[in-house]
Design an enzyme around this catalytic site. Structure first.
Site, PDB file in Angstrom:
ATOM      1  N   GLY A  32      23.326  16.481  34.425  1.00 49.20           N
ATOM      2  CA  GLY A  32      22.106  17.166  34.002  1.00 49.20           C
ATOM      3  C   GLY A  32      22.262  18.677  33.974  1.00 49.20           C
ATOM      4  O   GLY A  32      23.375  19.196  33.956  1.00 49.20           O
ATOM      5  N   GLY A  37      27.636  22.888  26.161  1.00 52.46           N
ATOM      6  CA  GLY A  37      28.860  22.113  26.404  1.00 52.46           C
ATOM      7  C   GLY A  37      28.546  20.622  26.369  1.00 52.46           C
ATOM      8  O   GLY A  37      29.212  19.837  25.679  1.00 52.46           O
ATOM      9  N   HIS A  38      27.483  20.247  27.096  1.00 52.27           N
ATOM     10  CA  HIS A  38      27.055  18.846  27.059  1.00 52.27           C
ATOM     11  C   HIS A  38      26.640  18.459  25.627  1.00 52.27           C
ATOM     12  O   HIS A  38      26.946  17.363  25.157  1.00 52.27           O
ATOM     13  CB  HIS A  38      25.856  18.628  27.992  1.00 52.27           C
ATOM     14  CG  HIS A  38      26.110  18.933  29.433  1.00 52.27           C
ATOM     15  ND1 HIS A  38      25.521  19.977  30.094  1.00 52.27           N
ATOM     16  CD2 HIS A  38      26.881  18.309  30.363  1.00 52.27           C
ATOM     17  CE1 HIS A  38      25.902  19.993  31.354  1.00 52.27           C
ATOM     18  NE2 HIS A  38      26.743  19.000  31.551  1.00 52.27           N
ATOM     19  N   GLY A 148      34.510  16.299  28.870  1.00 57.41           N
ATOM     20  CA  GLY A 148      34.902  17.638  28.443  1.00 57.41           C
ATOM     21  C   GLY A 148      36.281  18.045  28.950  1.00 57.41           C
ATOM     22  O   GLY A 148      36.649  17.752  30.099  1.00 57.41           O
ATOM     23  N   ASP A 151      36.804  20.225  32.309  1.00 61.73           N
ATOM     24  CA  ASP A 151      37.187  19.632  33.597  1.00 61.73           C
ATOM     25  C   ASP A 151      38.476  18.845  33.368  1.00 61.73           C
ATOM     26  O   ASP A 151      38.473  17.610  33.324  1.00 61.73           O
ATOM     27  CB  ASP A 151      36.053  18.757  34.114  1.00 61.73           C
ATOM     28  CG  ASP A 151      34.783  19.571  34.342  1.00 61.73           C
ATOM     29  OD1 ASP A 151      34.715  20.279  35.353  1.00 61.73           O
ATOM     30  OD2 ASP A 151      33.889  19.551  33.485  1.00 61.73           O
ATOM     31  N   GLN A 154      39.690  16.270  35.928  1.00 64.16           N
ATOM     32  CA  GLN A 154      38.783  15.121  35.891  1.00 64.16           C
ATOM     33  C   GLN A 154      39.105  14.225  34.698  1.00 64.16           C
ATOM     34  O   GLN A 154      39.169  12.994  34.829  1.00 64.16           O
ATOM     35  CB  GLN A 154      37.344  15.624  35.801  1.00 64.16           C
ATOM     36  CG  GLN A 154      36.315  14.545  35.500  1.00 64.16           C
ATOM     37  CD  GLN A 154      34.910  15.093  35.567  1.00 64.16           C
ATOM     38  OE1 GLN A 154      34.391  15.348  36.638  1.00 64.16           O
ATOM     39  NE2 GLN A 154      34.276  15.280  34.427  1.00 64.16           N
TER      40      GLN A 154
HETATM   41  P1  AMP Z   1      28.772  17.896  34.371  1.00 64.05           P
HETATM   42  O1  AMP Z   1      27.316  17.703  34.053  1.00 64.05           O
HETATM   43  O2  AMP Z   1      29.126  19.288  34.752  1.00 64.05           O
HETATM   44  O3  AMP Z   1      29.312  16.836  35.297  1.00 64.05           O
HETATM   45  O4  AMP Z   1      29.524  17.676  32.990  1.00 64.05           O
HETATM   46  C1  AMP Z   1      29.344  16.511  32.220  1.00 64.05           C
HETATM   47  C2  AMP Z   1      30.391  16.472  31.134  1.00 64.05           C
HETATM   48  O5  AMP Z   1      30.250  17.627  30.313  1.00 64.05           O
HETATM   49  C3  AMP Z   1      31.826  16.491  31.688  1.00 64.05           C
HETATM   50  O6  AMP Z   1      32.627  15.610  30.921  1.00 64.05           O
HETATM   51  C4  AMP Z   1      32.233  17.923  31.495  1.00 64.05           C
HETATM   52  O7  AMP Z   1      33.630  18.101  31.352  1.00 64.05           O
HETATM   53  C5  AMP Z   1      31.504  18.275  30.202  1.00 64.05           C
HETATM   54  N1  AMP Z   1      31.325  19.731  30.100  1.00 64.05           N
HETATM   55  C6  AMP Z   1      30.781  20.563  31.021  1.00 64.05           C
HETATM   56  N2  AMP Z   1      30.843  21.853  30.600  1.00 64.05           N
HETATM   57  C7  AMP Z   1      31.457  21.823  29.389  1.00 64.05           C
HETATM   58  C8  AMP Z   1      31.824  22.827  28.431  1.00 64.05           C
HETATM   59  N3  AMP Z   1      31.592  24.120  28.655  1.00 64.05           N
HETATM   60  N4  AMP Z   1      32.431  22.436  27.291  1.00 64.05           N
HETATM   61  C9  AMP Z   1      32.692  21.125  27.067  1.00 64.05           C
HETATM   62  N5  AMP Z   1      32.367  20.122  27.913  1.00 64.05           N
HETATM   63  C10 AMP Z   1      31.762  20.468  29.059  1.00 64.05           C
END
Ligand code: AMP
Length: 285
Positions: A32, A37-38, A148, A151, A154
């Site tokens: 969330g 990016g999301h 993404g 990470d 990950q």
């Molecule tokens: P998170 O909510 O931070 O756990 O991220 C959820 C997904 O969004 C993960 O697969 C992240 O790698 C991806 N993500 C987060 N930030 C970015 C970004 N700046 N660019 C691309 N993907 C992203």
């Protein structure tokens, strides 16, 4: 189809089952506080799948510091509006009790892939990530799952998880989305004050210097690490936790750069920890 906000596993399974015949199902797992990016992951899923499920769950078992979990931003209403505008079919936003009705007896154990980079500094983090993602794979049973490259460690863990446990989903890696000044978008950026925000791109800048040096033939890892450390401005608010050059598949440190590597770092900006990485290829600018 109007967006549907689902909170239980049974409901999600029932609603998604009715959509399976429509074509490929896409899964975008998130915690969330959604940003561009999301949105990039969601747009790609929307373009490639008949049905898109976005999960929003701040997973307590992947947090190694309780204060990080407490401070993690939460904004379900705003997130739901963004998802709706992007054409998402289902948001799955379970409670902690729904995902973990009792303490887990079984967890995914991750091996050497997590000996370095974030794995070294965040004990238990990747086990918590792999465990919740495996649960989400089982719950949603998507054809394609989007993660993404921001990470990078990950993503490497998830690729091995799917291979080691024969999970029938295709993992799609999506390039990092950045602000105009290069800062990688992150939900944690919300925590930066105005002064911290102006210095936060320091890690991106260091990564770019290292990428440029690798492209122009510098192969010594100690020289490249020194270049990165020297590039971070001396500022009491900035502390480089690690900066490493690793093999892109097994995430083990390399001694010399003789082929593609991932340069990755973690930078504390005040009390906020930010990560970033870049793939670097010698002799290729
Ligand atoms: P998170 O909510 O931070 O756990 O991220 C959820 C997904 O969004 C993960 O697969 C992240 O790698 C991806 N993500 C987060 N930030 C970015 C970004 N700046 N660019 C691309 N993907 C992203």
């Amino acid at each position: 189809m109007a967006i549907s906000l689902v909170e239980t596993i049974a409901d999600l399974r029932a609603q998604v089952a009715a959509r399976r015949s429509a074509g490929p199902l896409g899964l975008v797992p998130t915690m969330g506080a959604l940003h561009e990016g999301h949105a990039s992951l969601i747009r790609q899923a929307r373009a490639e799948c008949a049905t898109v499920v976005v999960t929003i769950f701040v997973n307590p078992i992947q947090f190694d510091r309780p204060e990080d979990l407490d401070r993690y931003p939460r904004s379900l209403d705003v997130d739901a509006r963004l998802c709706e505008s992007l054409g998402v079919d289902f948001i799955f936003a379970p409670s902690v009790a729904e995902m973990y009705p009792r303490p887990l007896e079984c967890k995914v154990e991750v091996g050497r892939l997590t000996d370095h980079l974030c794995g070294r500094f965040r004990p238990g983090h990747f086990s918590g990530v792999a465990t919740v993602v495996l649960k989400l794979f089982e719950i949603v049973q998507a054809d394609r799952s989007y993660f993404g490259e921001k990470d990078a460690q990950q993503l490497a863990v998830i690729r091995r998880l799917v291979s080691d446990f024969n999970v029938p989903t295709t993992i799609v890696g999506v390039p990092t989305v950045r602000e105009a000044d290069g800062l990688a978008l992150s939900s944690r950026n919300q925590r930066l004050d105005a002064g911290e925000r102006t210095i936060a791109p320091a890690l991106y800048h260091a990564l770019q210097q290292v990428k440029g040096a690798i492209e122009s033939g510098v192969a010594s890892v100690s020289d490249l690490k020194r270049l990165a450390a020297d590039d971070i401005p001396s500022d009491a608010r900035l502390r480089l936790e690690y900066f490493e050059l690793v093999d892109p598949v097994d995430f083990q440190p390399v001694e010399r750069v003789t082929g593609p590597v991932v340069a990755a770092g973690a930078l504390w900006v005040g009390t906020t920890r930010l990560i970033d990485n870049m793939r670097c290829v010698p002799g290729q600018s």
